[in-house]
Design a protein around this motif. Sequence first.
Motif, PDB file in Angstrom:
ATOM      1  N   ASN A 198       6.424  -9.286  11.320  1.00 58.80           N
ATOM      2  CA  ASN A 198       5.899  -7.951  11.584  1.00 58.80           C
ATOM      3  C   ASN A 198       6.116  -7.577  13.045  1.00 58.80           C
ATOM      4  N   TYR A 199       6.323  -6.283  13.279  1.00 62.60           N
ATOM      5  CA  TYR A 199       6.534  -5.788  14.645  1.00 62.60           C
ATOM      6  C   TYR A 199       5.584  -4.612  14.902  1.00 62.60           C
ATOM      7  N   PRO A 200       4.412  -4.865  15.492  1.00 64.57           N
ATOM      8  CA  PRO A 200       3.474  -3.767  15.802  1.00 64.57           C
ATOM      9  C   PRO A 200       4.100  -2.784  16.791  1.00 64.57           C
ATOM     10  N   GLY A 201       3.470  -1.626  16.904  1.00 61.19           N
ATOM     11  CA  GLY A 201       3.908  -0.624  17.882  1.00 61.19           C
ATOM     12  C   GLY A 201       4.632   0.551  17.281  1.00 61.19           C
ATOM     13  N   GLY A 202       4.825   0.536  15.971  1.00 57.89           N
ATOM     14  CA  GLY A 202       5.450   1.689  15.331  1.00 57.89           C
ATOM     15  C   GLY A 202       4.460   2.839  15.162  1.00 57.89           C
ATOM     16  N   GLN A 203       4.967   3.950  14.675  1.00 56.76           N
ATOM     17  CA  GLN A 203       4.131   5.139  14.515  1.00 56.76           C
ATOM     18  C   GLN A 203       4.380   5.753  13.143  1.00 56.76           C
ATOM     19  N   THR A 204       3.318   6.144  12.483  1.00 63.15           N
ATOM     20  CA  THR A 204       3.408   6.843  11.195  1.00 63.15           C
ATOM     21  C   THR A 204       2.662   8.161  11.299  1.00 63.15           C
ATOM     22  N   ASP A 205       3.328   9.244  10.911  1.00 58.55           N
ATOM     23  CA  ASP A 205       2.714  10.578  10.908  1.00 58.55           C
ATOM     24  C   ASP A 205       2.565  11.059   9.477  1.00 58.55           C
ATOM     25  N   LEU A 206       1.419  11.644   9.205  1.00 61.88           N
ATOM     26  CA  LEU A 206       1.120  12.197   7.883  1.00 61.88           C
ATOM     27  C   LEU A 206       0.910  13.698   8.017  1.00 61.88           C
ATOM     28  N   ALA A 207       1.567  14.456   7.173  1.00 58.97           N
ATOM     29  CA  ALA A 207       1.370  15.908   7.142  1.00 58.97           C
ATOM     30  C   ALA A 207       1.274  16.331   5.694  1.00 58.97           C
ATOM     31  N   GLY A 208       0.224  17.030   5.350  1.00 66.18           N
ATOM     32  CA  GLY A 208       0.058  17.389   3.949  1.00 66.18           C
ATOM     33  C   GLY A 208      -0.938  18.511   3.750  1.00 66.18           C
ATOM     34  N   GLY A 209      -1.224  18.778   2.510  1.00 66.76           N
ATOM     35  CA  GLY A 209      -2.166  19.825   2.145  1.00 66.76           C
ATOM     36  C   GLY A 209      -2.786  19.539   0.790  1.00 66.76           C
ATOM     37  N   THR A 210      -3.961  20.065   0.580  1.00 66.31           N
ATOM     38  CA  THR A 210      -4.677  19.862  -0.684  1.00 66.31           C
ATOM     39  C   THR A 210      -5.366  21.151  -1.104  1.00 66.31           C
ATOM     40  N   GLY A 233      -5.345  -2.016   3.622  1.00 66.16           N
ATOM     41  CA  GLY A 233      -4.469  -3.124   3.948  1.00 66.16           C
ATOM     42  C   GLY A 233      -3.012  -2.896   3.566  1.00 66.16           C
ATOM     43  N   ASP A 234      -2.760  -2.297   2.401  1.00 63.01           N
ATOM     44  CA  ASP A 234      -1.393  -2.068   1.958  1.00 63.01           C
ATOM     45  C   ASP A 234      -0.670  -1.027   2.801  1.00 63.01           C
ATOM     46  N   THR A 235      -1.412  -0.213   3.531  1.00 62.99           N
ATOM     47  CA  THR A 235      -0.788   0.815   4.359  1.00 62.99           C
ATOM     48  C   THR A 235      -0.112   0.201   5.589  1.00 62.99           C
ATOM     49  N   LYS A 236      -0.522  -0.990   5.956  1.00 61.22           N
ATOM     50  CA  LYS A 236       0.037  -1.728   7.101  1.00 61.22           C
ATOM     51  C   LYS A 236      -0.018  -0.881   8.366  1.00 61.22           C
ATOM     52  N   GLY A 237      -1.222  -0.439   8.690  1.00 62.61           N
ATOM     53  CA  GLY A 237      -1.384   0.369   9.883  1.00 62.61           C
ATOM     54  C   GLY A 237      -2.728   0.155  10.531  1.00 62.61           C
ATOM     55  N   THR A 238      -2.852   0.694  11.715  1.00 61.74           N
ATOM     56  CA  THR A 238      -4.132   0.691  12.422  1.00 61.74           C
ATOM     57  C   THR A 238      -4.852   2.006  12.143  1.00 61.74           C
ATOM     58  N   ASP A 239      -6.101   2.110  12.592  1.00 65.60           N
ATOM     59  CA  ASP A 239      -6.830   3.368  12.406  1.00 65.60           C
ATOM     60  C   ASP A 239      -6.208   4.468  13.253  1.00 65.60           C
ATOM     61  N   GLY A 240      -6.347   5.701  12.779  1.00 64.67           N
ATOM     62  CA  GLY A 240      -5.735   6.819  13.488  1.00 64.67           C
ATOM     63  C   GLY A 240      -6.608   8.056  13.490  1.00 64.67           C
ATOM     64  N   TRP A 241      -6.036   9.116  14.057  1.00 65.18           N
ATOM     65  CA  TRP A 241      -6.758  10.365  14.231  1.00 65.18           C
ATOM     66  C   TRP A 241      -5.897  11.528  13.763  1.00 65.18           C
ATOM     67  N   GLY A 242      -6.539  12.664  13.561  1.00 65.51           N
ATOM     68  CA  GLY A 242      -5.797  13.847  13.156  1.00 65.51           C
ATOM     69  C   GLY A 242      -6.655  15.085  13.214  1.00 65.51           C
ATOM     70  N   TRP A 273      -2.816  17.099   9.583  1.00 62.15           N
ATOM     71  CA  TRP A 273      -1.852  16.188  10.225  1.00 62.15           C
ATOM     72  C   TRP A 273      -2.639  15.006  10.767  1.00 62.15           C
ATOM     73  N   GLN A 274      -2.123  13.802  10.513  1.00 61.51           N
ATOM     74  CA  GLN A 274      -2.771  12.581  10.988  1.00 61.51           C
ATOM     75  C   GLN A 274      -1.704  11.604  11.465  1.00 61.51           C
ATOM     76  N   SER A 275      -2.085  10.717  12.342  1.00 67.10           N
ATOM     77  CA  SER A 275      -1.130   9.757  12.907  1.00 67.10           C
ATOM     78  C   SER A 275      -1.829   8.431  13.139  1.00 67.10           C
ATOM     79  N   TYR A 276      -1.102   7.339  12.871  1.00 67.18           N
ATOM     80  CA  TYR A 276      -1.654   6.012  13.129  1.00 67.18           C
ATOM     81  C   TYR A 276      -0.519   5.057  13.495  1.00 67.18           C
ATOM     82  N   GLY A 277      -0.858   3.962  14.136  1.00 57.75           N
ATOM     83  CA  GLY A 277       0.124   2.950  14.489  1.00 57.75           C
ATOM     84  C   GLY A 277       0.408   2.026  13.322  1.00 57.75           C
ATOM     85  N   ASN A 278       1.696   1.697  13.130  1.00 54.16           N
ATOM     86  CA  ASN A 278       2.047   0.798  12.025  1.00 54.16           C
ATOM     87  C   ASN A 278       2.536  -0.548  12.542  1.00 54.16           C
ATOM     88  N   SER A 279       2.637  -1.499  11.636  1.00 57.77           N
ATOM     89  CA  SER A 279       3.156  -2.840  11.926  1.00 57.77           C
ATOM     90  C   SER A 279       4.230  -3.166  10.891  1.00 57.77           C
TER      91      SER A 279
END
Length: 384
Positions: free
Chosen positions: A96-108, A50-59, A80-86
């Motif tokens: 709130n304004y839905p339709g934004g985009q958040t990209d995640l890129a990382g390594g572990t 919930g705190d991420t303020k996003g929809t489910d995504g894929w990567g 790399w993962q991407s999901y829609g934000n609000s």
Amino acid sequence: MTKKILLAMGLASAMTGLSAQADDDYGNTSTFTDDRFYIAPFGSYLHTGGDTKGTDGWGAGGAVGKIINEYFNVELRGFWQSYGNSLGWNHGSNQNYPGGQTDLAGGTIDLQYYFMRDAFSPYAVLALGGMNTSARTGDNSPYHGKGKQQSSFIFELGVGATYELSDNFLLRGDVRYRGNTANALSGINPVNGDAMSQNTDLLSDMVINLGFVIPLGEKPGTVAEAPAAAAPVDECANRDTDHDGVNDCDDKCPGTMKGSKIDDQGCPIVMELRGVNFQFDSDELTPGAKRILDGAADQLVAFPEKRDIEVAGYASDEGRPDKRQYNLNLSQRRSESVVRYLKAKGVANKLYAKGYGVEYPIADNRTEAGREKNRRVELRWMGD
């Protein structure tokens, strides 16, 4: 926040508290020898908290790893993962304004603990690493296209399993809780259009990864204890007890006497009694001839083949036609002498004496050596 901490603690407890027993069918600590490197591409499904303020995504992502021992794998992963934000506008309206985009890129860096190694191998995983979050608003926002990037530390706890389809190809899947130290991107500053943030201790997401593992090189397998040496199989096809050239499976006449000529079933046809000589111009056996016949009699008594035997006597040709009939009669008497001697020694076969005179020579009668070979006695086994 308390719920997030309890979730992290619960997954850590599950990872460390489960049994560490391995399946002996795959190997044990003293025999497991697979230490190959591997590559592992995968796809991801991201379920945002919930705190991420996003929809489910894929990567998607990939890893390079190494099997350390029976229990542990270690690997480096990139994703790399991407999901829609609000992302909202927190300047008074909290809109709130839905339709934004958040990209995640990382390594572990991942450490996997395997509860057992078999065709199906469950494991727990602990991952530590970093991630870059790039968020931007949607076109319907008053500040469309504006955004911000943040770098953060992440950790992941989860469980999964591999399924071996072949020595060099395994299916793999796991589900992970991800803790992200980035602050939540919650709005857009109306003054400069940058993304605003609020203080949030930890963002919590769930990641499901599905992919496959490709070990590099030939699988060493496990070192199996050498089985006790099996007793050699006594195959009759590999034996020739009477040394007649026909194996015991095909030998219809086992125990063939030495020196016999045999047929393809191992049964005797002819045996020449070398050295069976007679007194000069007589059918009286010499002492040496009797010793040879004693040995032949012993073999005939022991030999189970009891077919009738023709005792054939032969003479040499001295080049005198007038003596050929005499030699024929002499060879007949000598054959009869051998028959009498063998019967006296207990030979049970029916014996028939037959003199052939100078017929069927086996050597040149023009030499003394040849004539000596022609003066012979043979045992000939008769038909069934």
